[in-house]
Design a protein around this motif. Structure first.
Motif, PDB file in Angstrom:
ATOM      1  N   LEU A 133       0.833  -1.199   0.000  1.00  0.00           N
ATOM      2  CA  LEU A 133       0.000   0.000   0.000  1.00  0.00           C
ATOM      3  C   LEU A 133       0.874   1.258   0.000  1.00  0.00           C
ATOM      4  O   LEU A 133       0.614   2.198  -0.769  1.00  0.00           O
ATOM      5  N   ALA A 134       1.915   1.288   0.815  1.00  0.00           N
ATOM      6  CA  ALA A 134       2.801   2.455   0.869  1.00  0.00           C
ATOM      7  C   ALA A 134       3.452   2.705  -0.492  1.00  0.00           C
ATOM      8  O   ALA A 134       3.535   3.854  -0.948  1.00  0.00           O
ATOM      9  N   GLY A 135       3.891   1.642  -1.140  1.00  0.00           N
ATOM     10  CA  GLY A 135       4.501   1.788  -2.462  1.00  0.00           C
ATOM     11  C   GLY A 135       3.513   2.316  -3.485  1.00  0.00           C
ATOM     12  O   GLY A 135       3.838   3.209  -4.284  1.00  0.00           O
ATOM     13  N   GLU A 136       2.315   1.790  -3.448  1.00  0.00           N
ATOM     14  CA  GLU A 136       1.284   2.214  -4.400  1.00  0.00           C
ATOM     15  C   GLU A 136       0.855   3.668  -4.152  1.00  0.00           C
ATOM     16  O   GLU A 136       0.685   4.440  -5.095  1.00  0.00           O
ATOM     17  N   ILE A 137       0.696   4.030  -2.884  1.00  0.00           N
ATOM     18  CA  ILE A 137       0.347   5.421  -2.544  1.00  0.00           C
ATOM     19  C   ILE A 137       1.421   6.363  -3.081  1.00  0.00           C
ATOM     20  O   ILE A 137       1.109   7.397  -3.686  1.00  0.00           O
ATOM     21  N   THR A 138       2.677   6.013  -2.863  1.00  0.00           N
ATOM     22  CA  THR A 138       3.784   6.865  -3.290  1.00  0.00           C
ATOM     23  C   THR A 138       3.853   6.953  -4.810  1.00  0.00           C
ATOM     24  O   THR A 138       3.948   8.049  -5.374  1.00  0.00           O
ATOM     25  N   GLU A 139       3.792   5.817  -5.452  1.00  0.00           N
ATOM     26  CA  GLU A 139       3.916   5.774  -6.907  1.00  0.00           C
ATOM     27  C   GLU A 139       2.762   6.490  -7.606  1.00  0.00           C
ATOM     28  O   GLU A 139       2.962   7.165  -8.611  1.00  0.00           O
ATOM     29  N   ASN A 140       1.564   6.376  -7.058  1.00  0.00           N
ATOM     30  CA  ASN A 140       0.369   6.915  -7.718  1.00  0.00           C
ATOM     31  C   ASN A 140      -0.187   8.168  -7.049  1.00  0.00           C
ATOM     32  O   ASN A 140      -1.341   8.528  -7.286  1.00  0.00           O
TER      33      ASN A 140
END
Length: 177
Positions: free
Chosen positions: A116-123
């Motif tokens: 989730l943290a990666g997806e929040i950051t990336e998107n």
């Protein structure tokens, strides 16, 4: 690319930041270059450290997992390196650290957090509903979600500062993925 700005010494910063430098030196043994760079602002370093050290519903291992993936997504070598050291201090192995930087963890709960943290950051905050569902299915709460966003913003600020300034990394360099 050359450094955009230099890392200031204790003598080059205001009295408030000099006191913060002294405190950092006592607690960490040195003043990390990225913190020192923030001292170009008369208020920036103190304001940032207060924000960074604020209470959180996430534990230290969870915070380091988030710091690792956010720094990886944002391409910040300084923070990847610093949080590799901090990750080890919080009980992660080299392999676990590399896995989290790749967006995975063998621990199901941490895996949901890292993804989730990666997806929040990336998107930029726009995520797949399945990612948030997996996060909540692992026992995370609304409070944890808000604290996750705050942690991502904390780490993103530091990532951007280093990515722009290119100040020297004063931690052992993290392995390249």
């Amino acid at each position: 690319m050359e450094n955009v700005i230099d890392v200031p010494t204790r003598e080059q910063v205001n009295a408030v930041n000099q006191e913060i430098f002294d405190t950092l030196k006592k607690s960490l043994g040195f003043v990390p270059n990225l913190y020192a760079t923030m001292a170009h602002s008369g208020n920036g370093l103190g304001r940032y450290l207060a924000y960074q050290n604020g209470k959180s519903s996430l534990n230290n291992k969870e915070k380091e997992a988030v710091n690792l993936i956010v720094s990886q997504v944002n391409g910040c070598v300084y923070c990847q390196s610093a949080h590799t050291v901090l990750g080890k201090m919080n009980g992660f192995s080299d392999e676990q650290i590399l896995d989290m930087r790749k967006g995975n963890s063998e621990n199901e709960k941490l895996n949901a957090l890292v993804k989730l943290a990666g997806e929040i950051t990336e998107n930029r905050g726009r995520v797949n509903a399945g990612s948030t569902a997996a996060f909540f299915e692992q026992g995370y709460t609304n409070e944890n979600l808000v604290d996750l966003i705050l942690l991502i913003s904390d780490k993103t600020a530091m990532n951007y500062l280093h990515n722009l300034t290119k100040i020297p990394v004063d931690f052992p360099l993290a392995p390249t993925l």
